[in-house]
Design a protein around this motif. Sequence first.
Motif, mmCIF file in Angstrom:
data_model
loop_
_atom_site.group_PDB
_atom_site.id
_atom_site.type_symbol
_atom_site.label_atom_id
_atom_site.label_comp_id
_atom_site.label_asym_id
_atom_site.label_seq_id
_atom_site.Cartn_x
_atom_site.Cartn_y
_atom_site.Cartn_z
ATOM 1 N N LYS A 80 0.832 -1.207 0.000
ATOM 2 C CA LYS A 80 0.000 0.000 0.000
ATOM 3 C C LYS A 80 0.866 1.256 0.000
ATOM 4 O O LYS A 80 0.637 2.200 -0.762
ATOM 5 N N GLU A 81 1.893 1.232 0.847
ATOM 6 C CA GLU A 81 2.705 2.435 0.975
ATOM 7 C C GLU A 81 3.589 2.661 -0.249
ATOM 8 O O GLU A 81 3.847 3.799 -0.631
ATOM 9 N N LYS A 82 4.024 1.574 -0.848
ATOM 10 C CA LYS A 82 4.818 1.726 -2.070
ATOM 11 C C LYS A 82 3.967 2.399 -3.141
ATOM 12 O O LYS A 82 4.389 3.358 -3.798
ATOM 13 N N ASP A 83 2.766 1.904 -3.270
ATOM 14 C CA ASP A 83 1.841 2.449 -4.237
ATOM 15 C C ASP A 83 1.573 3.929 -3.969
ATOM 16 O O ASP A 83 1.676 4.777 -4.859
ATOM 17 N N LEU A 84 1.260 4.227 -2.719
ATOM 18 C CA LEU A 84 0.987 5.616 -2.335
ATOM 19 C C LEU A 84 2.192 6.513 -2.593
ATOM 20 O O LEU A 84 2.072 7.619 -3.090
ATOM 21 N N ILE B 271 5.122 10.686 -5.560
ATOM 22 C CA ILE B 271 6.268 11.115 -6.362
ATOM 23 C C ILE B 271 5.782 11.679 -7.699
ATOM 24 O O ILE B 271 6.240 12.721 -8.172
ATOM 25 N N ALA B 272 4.820 10.962 -8.284
ATOM 26 C CA ALA B 272 4.269 11.412 -9.565
ATOM 27 C C ALA B 272 3.641 12.791 -9.413
ATOM 28 O O ALA B 272 3.836 13.685 -10.249
ATOM 29 N N HIS B 273 2.930 12.944 -8.320
ATOM 30 C CA HIS B 273 2.269 14.207 -8.049
ATOM 31 C C HIS B 273 3.282 15.343 -7.946
ATOM 32 O O HIS B 273 3.122 16.414 -8.536
ATOM 33 N N ILE B 274 4.365 15.072 -7.196
ATOM 34 C CA ILE B 274 5.403 16.097 -7.026
ATOM 35 C C ILE B 274 6.025 16.437 -8.380
ATOM 36 O O ILE B 274 6.201 17.610 -8.730
ATOM 37 N N LEU B 275 6.321 15.388 -9.164
ATOM 38 C CA LEU B 275 6.935 15.616 -10.481
ATOM 39 C C LEU B 275 6.035 16.464 -11.363
ATOM 40 O O LEU B 275 6.511 17.384 -12.041
ATOM 41 N N GLU B 276 4.768 16.162 -11.357
ATOM 42 C CA GLU B 276 3.839 16.941 -12.180
ATOM 43 C C GLU B 276 3.847 18.407 -11.778
ATOM 44 O O GLU B 276 3.829 19.296 -12.609
ATOM 45 N N GLU B 277 3.896 18.610 -10.476
ATOM 46 C CA GLU B 277 3.901 19.999 -9.987
ATOM 47 C C GLU B 277 5.175 20.714 -10.384
ATOM 48 O O GLU B 277 5.150 21.861 -10.816
ATOM 49 N N LYS C 216 10.781 9.800 -15.147
ATOM 50 C CA LYS C 216 9.966 9.314 -14.035
ATOM 51 C C LYS C 216 10.815 8.919 -12.835
ATOM 52 O O LYS C 216 10.306 8.761 -11.739
ATOM 53 N N LYS C 217 12.115 8.721 -13.104
ATOM 54 C CA LYS C 217 12.986 8.317 -11.997
ATOM 55 C C LYS C 217 13.835 9.482 -11.499
ATOM 56 O O LYS C 217 14.826 9.274 -10.822
ATOM 57 N N SER C 218 13.448 10.707 -11.848
ATOM 58 C CA SER C 218 14.378 11.804 -11.575
ATOM 59 C C SER C 218 14.361 12.305 -10.130
ATOM 60 O O SER C 218 15.209 13.083 -9.746
ATOM 61 N N ILE C 219 13.406 11.845 -9.323
ATOM 62 C CA ILE C 219 13.456 12.237 -7.908
ATOM 63 C C ILE C 219 14.330 11.242 -7.151
ATOM 64 O O ILE C 219 14.214 10.035 -7.311
ATOM 65 N N LYS C 220 15.261 11.777 -6.382
ATOM 66 C CA LYS C 220 16.192 10.923 -5.637
ATOM 67 C C LYS C 220 15.960 11.086 -4.137
ATOM 68 O O LYS C 220 15.502 12.139 -3.686
ATOM 69 N N PRO D 217 13.884 2.337 -1.039
ATOM 70 C CA PRO D 217 14.494 1.592 -2.151
ATOM 71 C C PRO D 217 14.291 2.324 -3.489
ATOM 72 O O PRO D 217 13.356 3.106 -3.632
ATOM 73 N N ASP D 218 15.190 2.029 -4.437
ATOM 74 C CA ASP D 218 15.131 2.722 -5.727
ATOM 75 C C ASP D 218 13.802 2.540 -6.445
ATOM 76 O O ASP D 218 13.294 3.476 -7.064
ATOM 77 N N ASP D 219 13.246 1.318 -6.370
ATOM 78 C CA ASP D 219 12.025 1.108 -7.141
ATOM 79 C C ASP D 219 10.820 1.847 -6.551
ATOM 80 O O ASP D 219 9.765 1.915 -7.164
ATOM 81 N N TYR D 220 10.998 2.419 -5.359
ATOM 82 C CA TYR D 220 9.938 3.274 -4.802
ATOM 83 C C TYR D 220 9.975 4.651 -5.449
ATOM 84 O O TYR D 220 9.018 5.406 -5.353
ATOM 85 N N LEU D 221 11.124 4.985 -6.046
ATOM 86 C CA LEU D 221 11.311 6.350 -6.537
ATOM 87 C C LEU D 221 10.900 6.520 -7.990
ATOM 88 O O LEU D 221 11.239 7.507 -8.633
ATOM 89 N N VAL D 222 10.194 5.526 -8.516
ATOM 90 C CA VAL D 222 9.704 5.624 -9.883
ATOM 91 C C VAL D 222 8.261 6.112 -9.851
ATOM 92 O O VAL D 222 7.396 5.447 -9.286
ATOM 93 N N ALA D 223 8.045 7.257 -10.444
ATOM 94 C CA ALA D 223 6.702 7.830 -10.420
ATOM 95 C C ALA D 223 5.715 6.878 -11.066
ATOM 96 O O ALA D 223 6.026 6.229 -12.066
ATOM 97 N N ALA D 224 4.533 6.773 -10.493
ATOM 98 C CA ALA D 224 3.547 5.848 -11.045
ATOM 99 C C ALA D 224 2.165 6.464 -11.020
ATOM 100 O O ALA D 224 1.910 7.429 -10.317
ATOM 101 N N GLY D 225 1.281 5.865 -11.784
ATOM 102 C CA GLY D 225 -0.114 6.317 -11.794
ATOM 103 C C GLY D 225 -0.273 7.526 -12.681
ATOM 104 O O GLY D 225 0.647 7.939 -13.381
ATOM 105 N N ASP D 226 -1.460 8.102 -12.621
ATOM 106 C CA ASP D 226 -1.749 9.213 -13.507
ATOM 107 C C ASP D 226 -1.483 10.541 -12.826
ATOM 108 O O ASP D 226 -1.857 11.587 -13.314
ATOM 109 N N GLY D 227 -0.854 10.470 -11.659
ATOM 110 C CA GLY D 227 -0.601 11.704 -10.937
ATOM 111 C C GLY D 227 -1.836 12.212 -10.230
ATOM 112 O O GLY D 227 -1.789 13.156 -9.471
ATOM 113 N N GLY D 228 -2.949 11.571 -10.495
ATOM 114 C CA GLY D 228 -4.179 11.935 -9.771
ATOM 115 C C GLY D 228 -4.083 11.368 -8.378
ATOM 116 O O GLY D 228 -4.604 10.312 -8.081
#
Lengths: 271, 701
Positions: free
Chosen positions: B300-304, B309-315, B329-333, B378-389
Amino acid sequence: MIQAKALKPEEHFIDEEPYYEAIGEEIEVFLAAYQQQIPILLKGPTGCGKTRFMEHMAWRLKKPLITVSCHDDLTASDLVGRFLVSGGETQWVDGPLARAVRHGAICYLDEIVEARKDTTVVIHPLADDRRVLPMEKVGELLEATNDFCLAISYNPGYQSVLKDLKQSTRQRFVALEFDYPSSELETRIISNETGIDEDMASRLVKFAHMTRNLKGSGLEEGASTRLLVHAAKLIKAGISPVTACHTAISQALTDDAEMLSAVNELSSSLF
Amino acid sequence: MSLPPFSYAEIEERLEDMFVELMPEVIQHLTEFDIQTQDALLVLVENAAATSHGLAFQFGERLPRAFEIMDLDTIELWLNQAIDVFDSKGLYGAIEKLDELESVAKHAQEKLTGIAFEDVAGILEHFVIGLNGRKLKIETDRECYTDTETLFLPSMVNQFTEKEDNFSLYKCMTVHLWAQTWFGTWRHDLFETLEQFENQRRSLQWLHTLEAIRLDACIQRELPGIHREMIRLCKLANIKPLSALDIPHTEKLKSTGSSVEHSLDILQKVYALEHPENIHFLGRLKPELVEHRRNIRLAKEKDLFRKAIAHILEEKTSKKISSLSDEEKKSIKAEAVPNPDVPEGFSYKLELDGESIEPPEGVSSLMDSIIQDLGLIPDDYLVAAGDGGYHFEKDDDKPDSKNVWSGTYHEEGAFLHKEWDFKRQRYKKNWCAVRELDVHTAKSSFVNETAQKYSGLIKNLRRTFEVLRGEDKILKKQPYGDDIDIDALVETWADVQSGMEMSENIFTKMHKEERNIAVIFMVDMSGSTKGWINDAERESLVLLCEALETLGDRYAIYGFTGNTRKRCEIYRVKSFDDLYDDATRARISNIKPQDYTRLGVFIRHFTQVFADVEAKTKLLITLSDGKPEDYDGYRGEYGIEDTRMALVEARREGVHPFCITIDREARDYLPHMYGKTSYVVIDEVSQLPLKVADIYRHITS
Ligand SMILES: Nc1ncnc2c1ncn2[C@@H]1O[C@H](COP(=O)(O)OP(=O)(O)O)[C@@H](O)[C@H]1O
Ligand SMILES: [Mg+2]
């Protein structure tokens, strides 16, 4: 009554350096804003060093500091001035804001949202590039010199529909965000300010963190640096840490019996 | 001076009044008590009878035995438990409960020195949130363990003879369980490791002890006060404290920086040894439970987090997430920064192109929780996902409203309130359950018709209320102010000329009335309002809304009714946030008479609602036929006294209660309940809004 507070601005020069630990770049930003004549908004919870910062800046700039603590009865006239009677004649007396403008001082309006809404009307012309204070009662327009500086503070934590800073006000200011310092820094502040040892200071900071964890879960606000300073001073004066935390911190945070017990249990678990 | 006890005949008569028959020997037994006790017991019988006469009979039969082993309070508790069971399981279940009187008595005895969870739950819940890390909940269970989200504690602790020590033990158990979640016992997949051992029970037991030793040392460093208490309790109980256990290879566990990995290492070495007995604060480790919880949470938390992350990137980039490349999509570290406040020694901050990002509300604690589980992001948590909604649900444990309403009894979803029992001069805790329901919004022409019927009156009312709105007033003869009061000055001048002292009151001051009022109207929907009173109530509400809209004050309207203490219901007609729109109008039209009136609980409920409302003046106006009556004994003096008490409580909380009684004759208990100035009786709708205007003027001037 505000008349009693209208002290002479020249008495407000600060001779000795007020102790202040910078948290970020606030000193540099303040200096730059001052030079560019942009008013400054200090945002942050109570007791995190805003007043101390202003004293420190007044000392640096060698300008008098006039502080007004705003409350819900504070009106525009309290800031600008009013007629008084002496010897059967009326006489105009400047309010603190007018004094600050006239003498090129720093005026710090603490907790501005507490004041009545008409006060924002008088600070707006001062806070944009007009830099004037309209004094309707005497039909004057007081023009600020380059020395004058306006700073206001505001605690976003207490936001409510009734007490929010209007966009038209906040967009005139450069905002400096204040928050509780990092543990390391806060420990240093406490021990420098009160003379207690670092170990005791760091325990107090830990306790503060515990109460900050409870913010929003039963506490409106966690312990501020100011409360830690109070507790540390009591400890320095020979009071036991548990009692000091109880009286200087827990009691200040809540009246709720259960919360009070919980907070006291937390403090006694640390010492 | 005390009255003589009731005689056999008198008791029999009272029982007859309640339609309860008891065995002669029971009545005989009752004659032996003093009159206060008799009265209290008869009230209990009456309470039981209000639920079921069969229950009252069964209760009475067991009274003689009960009285040998319980005090009056315990008897009441015992009966109430049976009444509760009755609601869910009927008479047979209730009788079974009554038959447990021996164990209820024993339990009550233990309670005298022991501490019940419910008595300290409030403190412990705050306490554990104050400790660092994920916000943990506390519940009871037979054993003491954690699933890393909830700490489970026994429902009673009575190991020691002093209450204080038992509370201490509760606290120590809490801290040890919290320590498992904070100092990383569950970082490692224990399940897998333990499976390698032949005797898993044994390996689990040993691992638990090793971890307890490690955590004990952590607690000693971080919370020395608690540690001292643990040592003290061990002494009291005559057992060795964890730090004094003599187990080979465990020195290393006690040093800073040790982790669960060390415990697992040592486990290999000590596994074959005999396990020491009697270890305190331990409870149990439940790896299978934790594993389950943790997996759900991790997913759940990985998904959230990826959505956040996606939301932040969009902003930050002002681009839609779907238009970003995989690289972007991986640019947030997540950069590690030293942090002495956490066991790992560092925490993480988010960065985009080397610039640090302030995580939005909720994301910080999400990151903390992830780090608490994994030690890092972990790195795979830092990949933006979803529609940013991105919808960050802070509290996803909100019970499903459907389930809440289907429950027949007050558990989840209901608000519990106390009730004042004047006969015993004390409160019954958590006695009434209030639920909020919705009124139908079926279309109706009622509002329009009413508005037409009273159009003249409405115009008048608006004018009356407009005056109320208050304008800026200039106050004269003030000691200080914005301007000179010329009249006063002239007067003073004349005074001075004639040798009198000069007055200081020569200023005018602008007085701005900042209105800051919130009103709740609570409307009686009980069966007794059926007919003209209900119509009058609804018509009055229409008029009121029309008038109040001109004032701009905040107001809310709720209907209330109920059927016994467990089914007190409020109907939201208009909340503070609702507008006076078609839906609200429809809800007013659909207010229908229902069951009974239990006033006190609703006054308490709305007083509590007011606690979260910021307003200078809080008005609670009841529209009712003024008869506080309910089916289960809430009538006559009992109901009146409870209502009166609830009103006292409301005033204490800064709420002004006011009652508008729609009736053709005034009731003599109204001044007793509300006080002389806080109620009116009206018999015509047209009077009501004017009365409300009066109340407003009275309260706000
Ligand atoms: N950065 C800091 N440097 C030095 N002292 C500080 C600092 N922050 C807080 N303090 C201490 O905390 C106390 C309260 O701060 P104060 O400036 O009165 O808070 P605020 O004005 O934000 O309510 C100060 O008197 C000082 O002792
Ligand atoms: Mg009724």
